[in-house]
Design a protein around this motif. Structure first.
Motif, PDB file in Angstrom:
ATOM      1  N   LEU A  91       1.266  -0.950   0.112  1.00 48.48           N
ATOM      2  CA  LEU A  91      -0.117  -0.158  -0.522  1.00 48.48           C
ATOM      3  C   LEU A  91       1.121   1.507  -0.019  1.00 48.48           C
ATOM      4  O   LEU A  91       0.854   1.770  -0.760  1.00 48.48           O
ATOM      5  N   ALA A  92       2.008   1.443   0.540  1.00 48.91           N
ATOM      6  CA  ALA A  92       3.177   2.550   0.769  1.00 48.91           C
ATOM      7  C   ALA A  92       3.519   2.989  -0.939  1.00 48.91           C
ATOM      8  O   ALA A  92       3.602   3.731  -0.794  1.00 48.91           O
ATOM      9  N   ASN A  93       3.753   1.604  -1.537  1.00 51.54           N
ATOM     10  CA  ASN A  93       4.517   1.764  -2.824  1.00 51.54           C
ATOM     11  C   ASN A  93       2.873   2.897  -4.363  1.00 51.54           C
ATOM     12  O   ASN A  93       3.640   3.428  -5.040  1.00 51.54           O
ATOM     13  N   LEU A  94       1.824   2.186  -3.898  1.00 50.81           N
ATOM     14  CA  LEU A  94       0.847   3.070  -4.359  1.00 50.81           C
ATOM     15  C   LEU A  94       0.234   3.876  -3.687  1.00 50.81           C
ATOM     16  O   LEU A  94      -0.117   4.963  -4.603  1.00 50.81           O
ATOM     17  N   HIS A  95       0.742   4.699  -2.559  1.00 50.78           N
ATOM     18  CA  HIS A  95       0.268   5.754  -1.900  1.00 50.78           C
ATOM     19  C   HIS A  95       1.647   6.133  -3.032  1.00 50.78           C
ATOM     20  O   HIS A  95       1.503   7.747  -2.908  1.00 50.78           O
ATOM     21  N   LEU A  96       2.694   5.766  -2.797  1.00 44.36           N
ATOM     22  CA  LEU A  96       3.718   7.175  -3.381  1.00 44.36           C
ATOM     23  C   LEU A  96       4.076   7.012  -5.246  1.00 44.36           C
ATOM     24  O   LEU A  96       5.278   7.501  -5.472  1.00 44.36           O
ATOM     25  N   THR A 112       6.220   9.685  -9.844  1.00 44.43           N
ATOM     26  CA  THR A 112       6.349   9.982 -11.051  1.00 44.43           C
ATOM     27  C   THR A 112       6.472  11.582 -11.382  1.00 44.43           C
ATOM     28  O   THR A 112       7.481  11.791 -12.454  1.00 44.43           O
ATOM     29  N   THR A 113       6.637  12.090 -10.681  1.00 43.36           N
ATOM     30  CA  THR A 113       5.651  13.772  -9.956  1.00 43.36           C
ATOM     31  C   THR A 113       8.132  14.053 -10.101  1.00 43.36           C
ATOM     32  O   THR A 113       8.758  14.875 -10.782  1.00 43.36           O
ATOM     33  N   VAL A 114       8.937  13.148  -9.141  1.00 39.45           N
ATOM     34  CA  VAL A 114       9.761  13.408  -9.294  1.00 39.45           C
ATOM     35  C   VAL A 114      11.476  12.929 -10.444  1.00 39.45           C
ATOM     36  O   VAL A 114      12.041  13.536 -10.496  1.00 39.45           O
TER      37      VAL A 114
END
Length: 360
Positions: A234-239, A244-246
């Motif tokens: 879930l942490a990976n999905l959240h980030l 993508t932005t960074v």
């Protein structure tokens, strides 16, 4: 009313299950197509899936959950307990139990975890098995933690590739108190479309499970429990939006969980990357860890995932007796070491100010 131990709540408010033939199960357990959202509970409840999930849980921490049952206790009536869990999943009457407040020592530090019951750990492992494709499909190439076929060694190898490509200036940081600060609404919004319906409902109930403490049961409205098998995915999905932005804006991102390195061509680019990281985290109501944020280079040295990079070589950050760091194999140990300040702090005041400031 809900009751946390034993049968839970009226059928009208419980998860609605569907009895199916299981034809849409995950490829590793018969069937070649991803499990349909409406069939998640039925797929989780298959005996083969639950027994495999039990094996994973039994190989991990044996600590008890809020119901007082340790792994060894659960094993005492294993068949009956797994049959009961199968019935709860396939009839839609499964409900998560509270988390237990647990303290562990890892890496010389004391950490407080929210630990699910053994039963809920098995259910989460089963969910990971049947929904792996949906959970991992949207992950970005820069993410190396908690993904099949990827590891911390791959992240370190990626850092060396960027060094060889001329990206030798590095922004190092991590996310301040990451797991505890994840907003549930933003996490649920980040779930892929393939995890709709009962899958989303189930995730929402797992992440909102209350905490059993010496003062009673305390509601939780933020954060995900570090002791839960599902939390890393879930942490990976959240980030994902952060990744993508960074990445390539303007540096190249390598992320392992909440540990971040951005590889850049020069210091000015690294400062720009720091602003990008700050803004992307602010969008998620998160912040950089100021105490661990700095700009360095391969020439000056920096540490990442237990390895100190220095020029073309490096060494393990904290040598352990009887264990050889895989990155050390086949390398000649460099006896010329920099001043530790070269890789444990910002190189100058302007870099410190740029990297510690949360973008508005």
């Amino acid at each position: 009313m809900a009751r946390w131990f034993g049968r839970t709540e009226p059928r009208s408010t419980a998860l609605h299950g569907h009895r199916t033939s299981g034809r849409n199960g995950p490829s590793r357990n018969g069937g070649s197509q991803p499990v349909a959202s409406r069939d998640v509970l039925a797929a989780m409840g298959r005996p083969a899936v639950l027994w495999a999930a039990w094996a994973r849980v039994a190989a991990g921490s044996g600590m008890p959950g809020a119901d007082g049952l340790a792994v060894a206790d659960f094993a005492g009536q294993l068949g009956a307990r797994l049959d009961r869990l199968t019935d709860q999943l396939t009839t839609g009457t499964y409900e998560p139990q509270p988390l237990r407040l647990a303290t562990i020592h890892r890496g010389g530090r004391r950490r407080i975890l929210g630990l699910p019951t053994v039963r809920d750990r098995i259910a989460q492992r089963a969910f990971l098995e049947v929904c792996h494709d949906q959970l991992d499909a949207t992950s970005v190439e820069v993410s190396f933690a908690y993904r099949r076929g990827r590891s911390w060694l791959d992240a370190l190898a990626e850092a060396e590739r960027y060094r060889d490509a001329g990206r030798t200036t590095v922004l190092r940081t991590d996310i301040a108190d990451y797991f505890a600060c994840i907003r549930h609404d933003l996490l649920l919004a980040a779930l892929p479309p393939g995890l709709a319906g009962e899958a989303t409902t189930l995730i929402g109930r797992w992440i909102a499970a209350p905490l059993l403490t010496e003062y009673g049961i305390i509601p939780r409205t933020k954060g995900i429990p570090e002791g839960a098998p599902l939390s890393p995915a879930l942490a990976n999905l959240h980030l994902r939006a952060f990744d993508t932005t960074v990445h390539r804006n303007p540096g190249n991102l390598v992320r392992y969980a909440d540990d971040i390195a951005v590889f850049c061509t020069d210091t000015d680019t690294a400062i720009d990357a720091a602003h990008t990281v700050g803004r992307a985290l602010a969008d998620l109501d998160l912040e950089m860890n100021a105490a661990k944020t700095y700009i360095s280079s391969f020439d000056r040295g920096f540490s990442f995932l237990g390895w100190v990079f220095y020029r073309d070589g490096g060494w393990e950050a904290e040598p352990t007796a009887g264990w050889t760091h895989p990155m050390s194999v086949g390398r000649q140990r460099d006896t010329t070491r920099p001043d530790p300040a070269a890789y444990t702090g910002p190189p100058d005041t302007s870099a410190r100010a740029a990297t510690n400031r949360r973008a508005s």
